[in-house]
Design an enzyme around this catalytic site. Structure first.
Site, PDB file in Angstrom:
ATOM      1  N   ASP A  77       0.792  -1.226   0.000  1.00 28.69           N
ATOM      2  CA  ASP A  77       0.000   0.000   0.000  1.00 28.69           C
ATOM      3  C   ASP A  77       0.831   1.287   0.000  1.00 28.69           C
ATOM      4  O   ASP A  77       1.311   1.732  -1.029  1.00 28.69           O
ATOM      5  CB  ASP A  77      -0.984  -0.017   1.176  1.00 28.69           C
ATOM      6  CG  ASP A  77      -1.991  -1.147   1.060  1.00 28.69           C
ATOM      7  OD1 ASP A  77      -1.692  -2.128   0.355  1.00 28.69           O
ATOM      8  OD2 ASP A  77      -3.074  -1.068   1.642  1.00 28.69           O
ATOM      9  N   GLU A 105      -4.071  -6.869  13.186  1.00 29.20           N
ATOM     10  CA  GLU A 105      -3.560  -6.686  11.829  1.00 29.20           C
ATOM     11  C   GLU A 105      -2.087  -6.311  11.854  1.00 29.20           C
ATOM     12  O   GLU A 105      -1.302  -6.755  11.014  1.00 29.20           O
ATOM     13  CB  GLU A 105      -4.378  -5.596  11.117  1.00 29.20           C
ATOM     14  CG  GLU A 105      -3.962  -5.345   9.690  1.00 29.20           C
ATOM     15  CD  GLU A 105      -4.806  -4.279   9.007  1.00 29.20           C
ATOM     16  OE1 GLU A 105      -4.626  -4.080   7.788  1.00 29.20           O
ATOM     17  OE2 GLU A 105      -5.637  -3.637   9.684  1.00 29.20           O
TER      18      GLU A 105
END
Length: 819
Positions: free
Chosen positions: A555, A789
């Site tokens: 990302d 996460e």
């Protein structure tokens, strides 16, 4: 007799127009003939071009031209026909049919219910702020146990499947509500157990009452299930009241909203005018004089804690059922399943023999079970786009059986995540993993492309922001299924080649793997030989500090500041090297010609060429290359000048300001995960001094080393922990991610076992890094009830999505030292 008609001769000699010669007439005919041919050619070219453009337009949503990978589905795989496949719900069961009967659970505390439905639990929502929830045991096939802690109350959901008949057998789910706190015993809780069918499901359901022992259940029939009934049984505890709803809902994604709109507040005069919330019974409109059929039936049960309800599904085709699976029979059966699970878990991971304590083993079981219990079954069509389509177009409708990264935030399939999930799933159950791989590769189009994110069906679509729905066929995602296949080849050769092995499956998969490899090797090439470049970066944006590279999976990890064709991405080059190595191994196993892949791997793993293209002598590290400057900041633009007497609205959103012109160079001021890829994917030669430098950099606290794992971006990097836009916090710019840390531990283990000058150094770092990761993930699980996460690189605290039992579950493999 008629007179014979003779031709009349006309003399043009005195005409004012010159007489045309025979050659002139011929020229005129030739002229028109020539242009006719030209016009015909033009029309043909136009037709060919239009046809070819149409052909190119359809390639993006044309399936791969070969036999399907999934040759057994639905009832052909009876032990996986039913399952907890509604990943995004706290609890729900469905079949592996495109349009299935579904069941589910909602619950709320009557005193906390808000008029807008706030307080009702149904979807896994981070905003519900549950203390914890997740599967504690789940074998992926026959049973599962889940614990949900909601304040001082514990909801335990479990299920058992039993074979029998021709339609997938029976199952029972038990919902138990308890509390360890005496002051909360006797408090009311309402649970809603429901069944629903979609509009396209061929079948029907109706509410039914099976006698005094049972609450309102259903009877029904569908093509996939035949006839069936669902009985609700009060196994223990005091039921205050029961009510039901039979209606037509607008879709599976609005079942909670349908319940909220139907709830009624009534006065119970038999209990001193006590107010209670109930469902109204039948709400079926009459259309053309006929009452419409229900597709949604819910039963609300309000009980005093503690109480326990059994939900029993029985197939009408199961004629050999000796008794109903409920009450004590269910309790005894569950005990047997748990015992089998525990024995298998120890045989596979050997944690007890490695000296782990009981609470640490329970943690590992919960992490594995959450990954396996989060496997979902989806059906629908993605939305895709190519350079040749006029806009987004639908992919073909297809099923997908897949694990998901997070039941709350990402309850759908992601391509590069699934390759990491497959490492743990294949170790636990190889058949399930090949089933998952087969479903994913059936989503390959004729070009060899697989969409990176799968959003199939209304339930999945309702959880995704619009800007992320459309997938572009120019964009890749790391081909991590090659890691899974490499792992399988290393760990399960006997199972692959044995009597009941998966060799035939690999044979069918091989052409698709070839097409996938070729797609990467053709579409993601860089401008120079031996280089690769991620597509999909936005070179025109002025809102992002560094244009994101979503396709890389990393990302906002900083790349060249100004995307262009000169970019060289080292991580992608290493992924292709891994892919070629795995393809070579598979080809050899299948007795195919592996030379192409062997040569490609030899070329891409050539350390001399790798160093020429990606080693920065300035920073002494591997890095990307591109048009880059570090002198970029986010600032509000200067306000526009306003005409006299008129005030222009000011856009105060920050934009990127470039303070120094970019130049072609190594992006070597940025050190982080990308810099490690030749090491992570084991491409650096064991004797290379550069391996020693990488090991030193890994252990450097000012760069990546922390007591909780390796941070994603060095503290010295210009964009360490910086926002990428005014609104987007840092993502891959410092926090600790477990998937890349697993690759680091795996690589350290590899280099520690290879004879070379740095094996002992690798071993020492391996032991410390592995210990740091395992201890911190377990510590945060005990503290918060979740695996996360990512983890804060300064404190080790879990952050972002929870529970994130996707690739964070790789901690189980680290505990078992399985690589």
């Amino acid at each position: 007799m008629a007179r014979q008609r003779k031709p009349v001769s006309v003399d043009h000699s005195n005409s004012k127009f010159p007489k045309k010669t025979q050659s002139q007439n011929a020229n005129k005919v030739g002229f028109f003939s020539y242009w006719k041919q030209v016009l015909a050619c033009v029309c043909l070219v136009v037709a060919v071009c239009v046809g070819y453009m149409g052909y190119l337009e359809t390639r993006v949503n044309t399936p791969f031209d070969d036999q399907k990978m999934v040759i057994k589905s639905g009832l052909d795989v009876p032990d996986r026909y039913w399952g907890s496949y509604r990943s995004g719900l706290y609890f729900g069961m469905k079949t592996r049919d495109p349009y299935s009967l579904v069941t589910g659970l909602m619950w709320y505390f009557p005193q906390q219910l808000r008029p807008d439905g706030g307080g009702i639990r149904h979807w896994c929502e981070e905003g519900d702020n549950l203390n914890r929830y997740g599967w504690t045991e789940h074998d992926g096939r026959t049973f599962g146990i889940q614990e949900i802690q909601d304040g001082p109350f514990l909801l335990t959901t479990s299920f058992i499947k039993k074979p029998g008949g021709n339609h997938g057998g029976d199952w029972t789910a038990r919902i138990s509500i308890t509390t360890p706190h005496d002051q909360f015993i006797g408090q009311q809780l309402s649970i809603i157990l429901y069944s629903a069918i979609e509009e396209k499901t061929k079948g029907w359901i109706k509410p039914s009452h099976f006698g005094d022992k049972f609450l309102t259940g259903i009877i029904g029939e569908t093509d996939g299930l035949g006839s069936f009934n669902i009985k609700l049984y009060n196994n223990s505890g005091e039921i205050e009241n029961e009510s039901y709803l039979s209606c037509s809902a607008q879709g599976l994604h609005v079942l909670k909203e349908t319940v909220v709109a139907s709830l009624r507040l009534v006065t119970d005069r038999q209990k001193g005018n006590q107010k209670r919330i109930v469902l109204p019974g039948e709400l079926l409109p009459i259309i053309d004089g006929k009452r419409s059929e229900p597709n949604f039936i819910a039963t609300q049960i309000t009980g005093k804690i503690p109480f326990e309800i059994d939900m029993v599904f029985e197939s009408g085709s199961n004629m050999d059922r000796s008794s109903t699976l409920m009450g004590n029979k269910y309790t005894d059966e569950l005990k047997e399943r748990r015992n089998e699970f525990n024995i298998k878990f120890e045989n596979v991971f050997k944690l007890s023999s490695k000296g782990y304590k009981n609470d640490e083993i329970l943690f590992a079981k919960a992490v594995l079970s959450n990954l396996v219990g989060g496997i979902g079954y989806f059906y629908g069509a993605s939305r895709v786009e190519s350079a040749y389509t006029r806009g987004p177009v639908p992919y073909w409708k297809a099923p997908l059986y897949t694990a998901v990264p997070s039941r709350s935030f990402f309850p759908r399939g992601f391509l590069w995540d699934e390759g990491f999930h497959g490492l743990l799933i294949s170790k636990w159950d190889l058949d399930i993993e090949f089933d998952i791989i087969n479903h994913w590769f059936d989503l390959m189009n004729v070009e060899g492309w697989i969409p990176r994110e799968q959003i199939l069906g209304h339930e999945a679509l309702s959880k995704v922001p619009e800007q992320f729905v459309t997938q572009k066929n120019s964009n890749a995602n790391p081909p991590t299924f090659f890691i899974t296949l490499h792992f399988i080849l290393n760990n399960f050769v006997d199972k692959l080649t044995g009597k009941e092995g998966q060799l035939q499956n690999l044979e069918r998969l091989y052409p698709r793997l070839q097409a996938w490899f070729d797609w990467f090797n053709n579409t993601q090439l860089g401008d120079l030989p031996g280089t690769y470049r991620w597509r999909g970066r936005d070179s025109t944006t002025n809102r992002q500090l560094n244009p994101i590279t979503l396709t890389s999976g990393l990302d906002d990890y900083p790349r060249a500041s100004h995307p262009n064709v000169d970019e060289r991405h080292i991580d992608l080059r290493c992924w292709i090297a891994l892919a070629s190595s795995t393809m070579s191994e598979i080809a050899k196993l299948l007795n195919r010609n592996e030379q192409k892949y062997t040569n490609t791997y030899s070329y891409l793993s050539d350390n001399k060429l790798l160093d020429e293209l990606h080693w920065s002598s300035n920073s002494e590290s591997y890095s990307d290359f591109g048009l880059h400057t570090d002198a970029v900041v986010l600032k509000c633009p200067p306000p526009p000048k306003s005409p006299p007497g008129y005030q222009v609205p000011q856009n105060l959103e920050k934009i990127r300001i470039v303070l120094k012109d970019p130049e072609l160079r190594f992006v070597d001021s940025t050190f982080g995960y990308v810099s490690l890829f030749p090491f992570l994917l084991q491409i650096i030669d064991v004797n290379s001094p550069k391996l020693n430098k990488v090991l030193d950099d890994i252990k450097n606290p000012e760069l990546l080393w922390t007591n909780y794992g390796l941070r994603s971006l060095a503290k010295s990097a210009p964009m360490y922990m910086k926002k990428n836009t005014e609104h987007d916090p840092p993502y891959w710019r410092g926090p600790v991610w477990i998937n890349l840390n697993y690759l680091a531990v795996r690589a350290l283990n590899y280099y520690s076992k290879k004879e070379g000058p740095y094996s002992q150094k690798s071993k020492l770092i391996y032991n410390e890094l592995r210990s740091n990761l395992i201890n911190n993930i377990m510590k945060e699980f005990k503290r918060t009830g979740y695996v996360w996460e990512q983890y804060n690189d300064k404190t080790g605290e879990g952050q972002r999505s929870r529970p994130f039992t996707g690739w964070t579950s790789l901690v189980v493999l680290m505990m078992g030292e399985i690589y």
